[in-house]
Enzyme design. Structure first.
Site, PDB file in Angstrom:
ATOM      1  N   THR A  46     -56.475 115.268 -21.064  1.00 43.43           N
ATOM      2  CA  THR A  46     -57.368 114.170 -21.172  1.00 43.43           C
ATOM      3  C   THR A  46     -56.791 113.505 -22.643  1.00 43.43           C
ATOM      4  OG1 THR A  46     -58.768 115.475 -22.320  1.00 43.43           O
ATOM      5  CG2 THR A  46     -59.250 115.028 -20.157  1.00 43.43           C
ATOM      6  N   THR A  48     -57.919 112.338 -26.199  1.00 46.21           N
ATOM      7  CA  THR A  48     -58.045 112.959 -27.176  1.00 46.21           C
ATOM      8  C   THR A  48     -57.568 114.355 -27.416  1.00 46.21           C
ATOM      9  OG1 THR A  48     -60.126 111.739 -27.823  1.00 46.21           O
ATOM     10  CG2 THR A  48     -59.846 113.585 -29.155  1.00 46.21           C
ATOM     11  N   CYS A  49     -57.599 115.112 -26.222  1.00 43.60           N
ATOM     12  CA  CYS A  49     -57.118 116.365 -26.271  1.00 43.60           C
ATOM     13  C   CYS A  49     -55.505 116.335 -26.342  1.00 43.60           C
ATOM     14  CB  CYS A  49     -57.622 117.140 -24.964  1.00 43.60           C
ATOM     15  SG  CYS A  49     -59.225 117.026 -24.653  1.00 43.60           S
ATOM     16  N   SER A  50     -54.986 115.649 -25.458  1.00 38.07           N
ATOM     17  CA  SER A  50     -53.342 115.387 -25.652  1.00 38.07           C
ATOM     18  C   SER A  50     -52.768 114.745 -26.632  1.00 38.07           C
ATOM     19  CB  SER A  50     -53.018 114.906 -24.305  1.00 38.07           C
ATOM     20  OG  SER A  50     -53.440 115.711 -23.201  1.00 38.07           O
ATOM     21  N   LEU A  54     -54.425 119.436 -29.115  1.00 40.12           N
ATOM     22  CA  LEU A  54     -53.696 120.286 -29.194  1.00 40.12           C
ATOM     23  C   LEU A  54     -52.189 119.825 -30.017  1.00 40.12           C
ATOM     24  CD1 LEU A  54     -51.964 122.509 -27.317  1.00 40.12           C
ATOM     25  CD2 LEU A  54     -51.152 120.778 -25.908  1.00 40.12           C
TER      26      LEU A  54
END
Length: 160
Positions: A46, A48-50, A54
């Protein structure tokens, strides 16, 4: 009720896909006798996550290791997705934990309802620091925010 500083990490079995194949990992083995920062994301791959979450932990992994801290990432995704995301994000050295049915996330009291986005129940975005299975600090994001669970914040929170 959501987990907080001073609480013990619940005992749950998670899954991981590694070079040794599909493995069950208990939270007791992940957190027991160790210093661990675990960050959770609503979903692998997703935005923001990527783009932020992370990568921040990948870039700061050596800083955590210098303090004797292991890093784990949690998502309500399957272990195959978590392995693919680890490879895409060059996340070697980060333990990628699949909470496919959200059992651990619910035990932490940190689930969110993503049905409006078509993703079902997921983990809220958060990061916690634990020593020997006891939470020492935790930052849970407000919906849509990325302020208290970043690697940069978590590196600064830890006292070696």
């Amino acid at each position: 009720m959501a987990i907080k500083a001073g609480d013990k990490i619940p005992s749950v079995t998670l899954r991981q896909l590694s070079s040794n194949g599909l493995q069950d990992l208990t939270t007791d083995s992940v957190f027991g006798g160790k210093k661990v920062v675990m960050f959770a994301v609503p979903g692998a791959f997703t935005p923001t996550c990527s783009a932020k979450h992370l990568p921040g932990f990948v870039q700061n992994l050596d800083k955590f290791r210098e303090q004797g801290i292991e890093v784990a990432c949690l998502a309500v995704n399957d272990p195959f997705v978590m392995k693919a995301w680890s490879e895409a994000g060059n996340a070697d050295g980060i333990t990628m934990l699949a909470d496919g049915n959200g059992i651990f996330t619910k035990a932490l009291g940190l689930e969110m309802d993503g049905t409006a986005y078509g993703i079902g129940t997921r983990a809220q975005r958060f990061a916690l620091y634990a020593e020997n299975g006891v939470v020492k600090s935790i930052g849970v994001e407000k919906p849509g925010a990325f302020e208290v669970s970043s690697a940069e914040v978590m590196v600064g929170e830890q006292k070696a």
